[in-house]
Design a protein around this motif. Structure first.
Motif, PDB file in Angstrom:
ATOM      1  N   LEU A   8      -1.486 -12.359 -41.253  1.00 57.56           N
ATOM      2  CA  LEU A   8      -2.008 -12.206 -42.426  1.00 57.56           C
ATOM      3  C   LEU A   8      -2.117 -13.116 -43.381  1.00 57.56           C
ATOM      4  CD1 LEU A   8      -2.762  -9.759 -44.285  1.00 57.56           C
ATOM      5  CD2 LEU A   8      -0.682  -9.829 -45.172  1.00 57.56           C
ATOM      6  N   GLY A   9      -3.443 -13.473 -43.503  1.00 58.51           N
ATOM      7  CA  GLY A   9      -3.979 -14.727 -44.354  1.00 58.51           C
ATOM      8  C   GLY A   9      -4.577 -14.231 -46.009  1.00 58.51           C
ATOM      9  N   ALA A  10      -4.557 -15.516 -46.557  1.00 62.11           N
ATOM     10  CA  ALA A  10      -4.996 -15.398 -47.723  1.00 62.11           C
ATOM     11  C   ALA A  10      -6.214 -16.457 -47.931  1.00 62.11           C
ATOM     12  CB  ALA A  10      -3.904 -16.047 -49.013  1.00 62.11           C
ATOM     13  N   GLY A  11      -6.480 -17.147 -46.824  1.00 65.49           N
ATOM     14  CA  GLY A  11      -7.658 -18.007 -46.834  1.00 65.49           C
ATOM     15  C   GLY A  11      -7.486 -19.020 -45.717  1.00 65.49           C
ATOM     16  N   VAL A  12      -8.300 -19.986 -45.668  1.00 65.46           N
ATOM     17  CA  VAL A  12      -8.151 -21.080 -44.623  1.00 65.46           C
ATOM     18  C   VAL A  12      -8.637 -22.419 -45.311  1.00 65.46           C
ATOM     19  CG1 VAL A  12      -9.230 -21.923 -42.457  1.00 65.46           C
ATOM     20  CG2 VAL A  12      -8.486 -19.560 -42.747  1.00 65.46           C
ATOM     21  N   ASP A  13      -8.045 -23.376 -45.032  1.00 64.10           N
ATOM     22  CA  ASP A  13      -8.362 -24.574 -45.568  1.00 64.10           C
ATOM     23  C   ASP A  13      -8.695 -25.602 -44.226  1.00 64.10           C
ATOM     24  OD1 ASP A  13      -8.183 -24.349 -48.269  1.00 64.10           O
ATOM     25  OD2 ASP A  13      -6.149 -24.899 -48.379  1.00 64.10           O
ATOM     26  N   ASP A  14      -9.467 -26.497 -44.571  1.00 67.10           N
ATOM     27  CA  ASP A  14      -9.537 -27.574 -43.586  1.00 67.10           C
ATOM     28  C   ASP A  14     -10.340 -27.015 -42.184  1.00 67.10           C
ATOM     29  OD1 ASP A  14      -8.690 -29.427 -45.469  1.00 67.10           O
ATOM     30  OD2 ASP A  14      -6.605 -28.920 -44.758  1.00 67.10           O
ATOM     31  N   LEU A  15     -11.059 -26.342 -42.335  1.00 69.65           N
ATOM     32  CA  LEU A  15     -11.794 -25.612 -41.053  1.00 69.65           C
ATOM     33  C   LEU A  15     -12.759 -26.615 -40.694  1.00 69.65           C
ATOM     34  CD1 LEU A  15     -12.675 -21.968 -40.490  1.00 69.65           C
ATOM     35  CD2 LEU A  15     -14.392 -23.908 -40.028  1.00 69.65           C
ATOM     36  N   ARG A  16     -12.670 -27.370 -39.369  1.00 68.11           N
ATOM     37  CA  ARG A  16     -13.765 -28.314 -39.062  1.00 68.11           C
ATOM     38  C   ARG A  16     -13.890 -28.001 -37.379  1.00 68.11           C
ATOM     39  NH1 ARG A  16     -13.388 -28.864 -43.623  1.00 68.11           N
ATOM     40  NH2 ARG A  16     -12.828 -30.672 -44.754  1.00 68.11           N
ATOM     41  N   TRP A  17     -15.320 -28.198 -36.998  1.00 67.53           N
ATOM     42  CA  TRP A  17     -15.848 -28.132 -35.717  1.00 67.53           C
ATOM     43  C   TRP A  17     -15.887 -29.629 -35.479  1.00 67.53           C
ATOM     44  CZ3 TRP A  17     -17.924 -24.450 -38.963  1.00 67.53           C
ATOM     45  CH2 TRP A  17     -17.530 -23.207 -38.814  1.00 67.53           C
ATOM     46  N   LEU A  18     -14.924 -30.193 -34.392  1.00 74.49           N
ATOM     47  CA  LEU A  18     -15.095 -31.453 -34.286  1.00 74.49           C
ATOM     48  C   LEU A  18     -15.884 -32.020 -32.708  1.00 74.49           C
ATOM     49  CD1 LEU A  18     -11.151 -31.657 -34.506  1.00 74.49           C
ATOM     50  CD2 LEU A  18     -12.951 -32.253 -36.306  1.00 74.49           C
ATOM     51  N   ASN A  19     -15.935 -30.882 -31.858  1.00 72.34           N
ATOM     52  CA  ASN A  19     -16.646 -31.200 -30.731  1.00 72.34           C
ATOM     53  C   ASN A  19     -17.375 -29.980 -30.089  1.00 72.34           C
ATOM     54  OD1 ASN A  19     -16.549 -34.094 -29.948  1.00 72.34           O
ATOM     55  ND2 ASN A  19     -14.180 -33.658 -29.842  1.00 72.34           N
ATOM     56  N   PRO A  20     -18.390 -30.105 -29.606  1.00 72.30           N
ATOM     57  CA  PRO A  20     -18.966 -28.583 -29.048  1.00 72.30           C
ATOM     58  C   PRO A  20     -18.217 -28.265 -27.953  1.00 72.30           C
ATOM     59  CG  PRO A  20     -20.533 -30.453 -28.505  1.00 72.30           C
ATOM     60  CD  PRO A  20     -19.258 -30.985 -29.361  1.00 72.30           C
ATOM     61  N   VAL A  21     -18.152 -26.979 -27.908  1.00 68.81           N
ATOM     62  CA  VAL A  21     -17.513 -26.156 -26.826  1.00 68.81           C
ATOM     63  C   VAL A  21     -18.398 -25.622 -25.781  1.00 68.81           C
ATOM     64  CG1 VAL A  21     -16.285 -24.084 -26.165  1.00 68.81           C
ATOM     65  CG2 VAL A  21     -15.799 -25.197 -28.063  1.00 68.81           C
ATOM     66  N   ARG A  22     -18.481 -26.114 -24.478  1.00 66.94           N
ATOM     67  CA  ARG A  22     -19.378 -25.916 -23.455  1.00 66.94           C
ATOM     68  C   ARG A  22     -19.208 -24.904 -22.497  1.00 66.94           C
ATOM     69  NH1 ARG A  22     -23.518 -29.117 -25.031  1.00 66.94           N
ATOM     70  NH2 ARG A  22     -22.628 -31.315 -26.088  1.00 66.94           N
ATOM     71  N   PRO A  23     -20.080 -24.435 -21.757  1.00 69.98           N
ATOM     72  CA  PRO A  23     -19.670 -23.475 -20.679  1.00 69.98           C
ATOM     73  C   PRO A  23     -18.872 -24.132 -19.632  1.00 69.98           C
ATOM     74  CG  PRO A  23     -22.109 -23.528 -21.194  1.00 69.98           C
ATOM     75  CD  PRO A  23     -21.489 -24.853 -21.962  1.00 69.98           C
ATOM     76  N   GLY A  24     -17.762 -23.273 -19.560  1.00 63.08           N
ATOM     77  CA  GLY A  24     -16.714 -23.770 -18.584  1.00 63.08           C
ATOM     78  C   GLY A  24     -15.585 -24.311 -19.175  1.00 63.08           C
ATOM     79  N   ASP A  25     -15.734 -24.633 -20.230  1.00 63.91           N
ATOM     80  CA  ASP A  25     -14.450 -25.312 -21.267  1.00 63.91           C
ATOM     81  C   ASP A  25     -13.366 -24.369 -21.226  1.00 63.91           C
ATOM     82  OD1 ASP A  25     -15.674 -27.769 -21.565  1.00 63.91           O
ATOM     83  OD2 ASP A  25     -16.060 -27.494 -23.743  1.00 63.91           O
ATOM     84  N   THR A  26     -12.144 -24.977 -21.115  1.00 60.14           N
ATOM     85  CA  THR A  26     -10.800 -24.112 -21.231  1.00 60.14           C
ATOM     86  C   THR A  26     -10.126 -24.663 -22.446  1.00 60.14           C
ATOM     87  OG1 THR A  26     -10.728 -23.710 -18.860  1.00 60.14           O
ATOM     88  CG2 THR A  26      -8.738 -23.443 -20.095  1.00 60.14           C
ATOM     89  N   LEU A  27      -9.718 -23.670 -23.407  1.00 64.46           N
ATOM     90  CA  LEU A  27      -9.371 -24.068 -24.598  1.00 64.46           C
ATOM     91  C   LEU A  27      -8.016 -23.538 -24.860  1.00 64.46           C
ATOM     92  CD1 LEU A  27     -12.205 -23.108 -27.051  1.00 64.46           C
ATOM     93  CD2 LEU A  27     -12.097 -25.166 -25.827  1.00 64.46           C
ATOM     94  N   HIS A  28      -7.017 -24.536 -25.660  1.00 60.09           N
ATOM     95  CA  HIS A  28      -5.795 -24.072 -25.977  1.00 60.09           C
ATOM     96  C   HIS A  28      -5.654 -24.463 -27.393  1.00 60.09           C
ATOM     97  CE1 HIS A  28      -4.500 -28.113 -24.974  1.00 60.09           C
ATOM     98  NE2 HIS A  28      -3.366 -27.817 -25.672  1.00 60.09           N
ATOM     99  N   LEU A  29      -4.607 -23.949 -27.900  1.00 63.94           N
ATOM    100  CA  LEU A  29      -4.236 -24.127 -29.371  1.00 63.94           C
ATOM    101  C   LEU A  29      -3.040 -24.721 -29.500  1.00 63.94           C
ATOM    102  CD1 LEU A  29      -5.847 -23.349 -31.866  1.00 63.94           C
ATOM    103  CD2 LEU A  29      -4.719 -21.354 -32.091  1.00 63.94           C
ATOM    104  N   GLU A  30      -2.631 -25.748 -30.282  1.00 63.58           N
ATOM    105  CA  GLU A  30      -1.458 -26.298 -30.575  1.00 63.58           C
ATOM    106  C   GLU A  30      -1.227 -26.304 -32.158  1.00 63.58           C
ATOM    107  OE1 GLU A  30      -0.819 -30.297 -29.140  1.00 63.58           O
ATOM    108  OE2 GLU A  30      -1.392 -29.584 -26.992  1.00 63.58           O
TER     109      GLU A  30
END
Length: 147
Positions: A80-102
């Motif tokens: 549950l959030g009250a907002g988001v700071d520092d949202l940045r897109w750093l590199n494009p996500v391409r077809p076939g990319d596998t993402l994970h989050l840390e």
């Protein structure tokens, strides 16, 4: 195991599962939510700033949200959030990319008037090459342990 705000500690880390993005996923999302040529058409995308088909940043954000939710950083409690700071897109996500989050807990502020606290987790999404593609720092509301 984290169950309450009181269980969180600054410096705690979380790692999500993975999600692979297909060309069809990119085009389907873009056609509904971000209909721009570099998200919809491979040929048009070649002459864009991305020099090829790229996922919408909002699709990347949605994937990251799903990965964060599945990671369950606050145990049984929803994100549950009250907002988001520092949202940045750093590199494009391409077809076939596998993402994970840390994620890393960077700040914890207990409420003085409610049975909850604000938890700040800096999340970074990485592709299969270890390149960061997206960061965000939500302002999460997490319940405190009942007294």
């Amino acid at each position: 195991m984290v169950e309450w705000f009181d269980d969180l500690k600054v410096g705690m880390r979380f790692t999500s599962g993975k999600a692979t993005v297909s060309k069809e996923d990119i085009i389907r999302f873009a056609s509904e939510y971000d209909p721009q040529p570099f998200h919809l058409d491979e040929e048009a995308a070649k002459s864009s700033i991305f020099q090829g088909l790229a996922a919408s940043g909002w699709q990347t954000a949605a994937i990251a949200m799903r990965l964060a939710t599945e990671c369950r950083p606050f145990g049984p409690h929803p994100l549950l959030g009250a907002g988001v700071d520092d949202l940045r897109w750093l590199n494009p996500v391409r077809p076939g990319d596998t993402l994970h989050l840390e994620g890393e807990v960077t700040e914890l502020v207990p409420s003085r008037s409610k049975p909850q606290g604000i938890a700040r987790v800096k999340w970074t999404a990485y592709n299969q090459h270890g390149e960061p593609v997206y960061t965000f720092n939500p302002i999460a509301i997490v319940p405190s342990r009942p007294k």
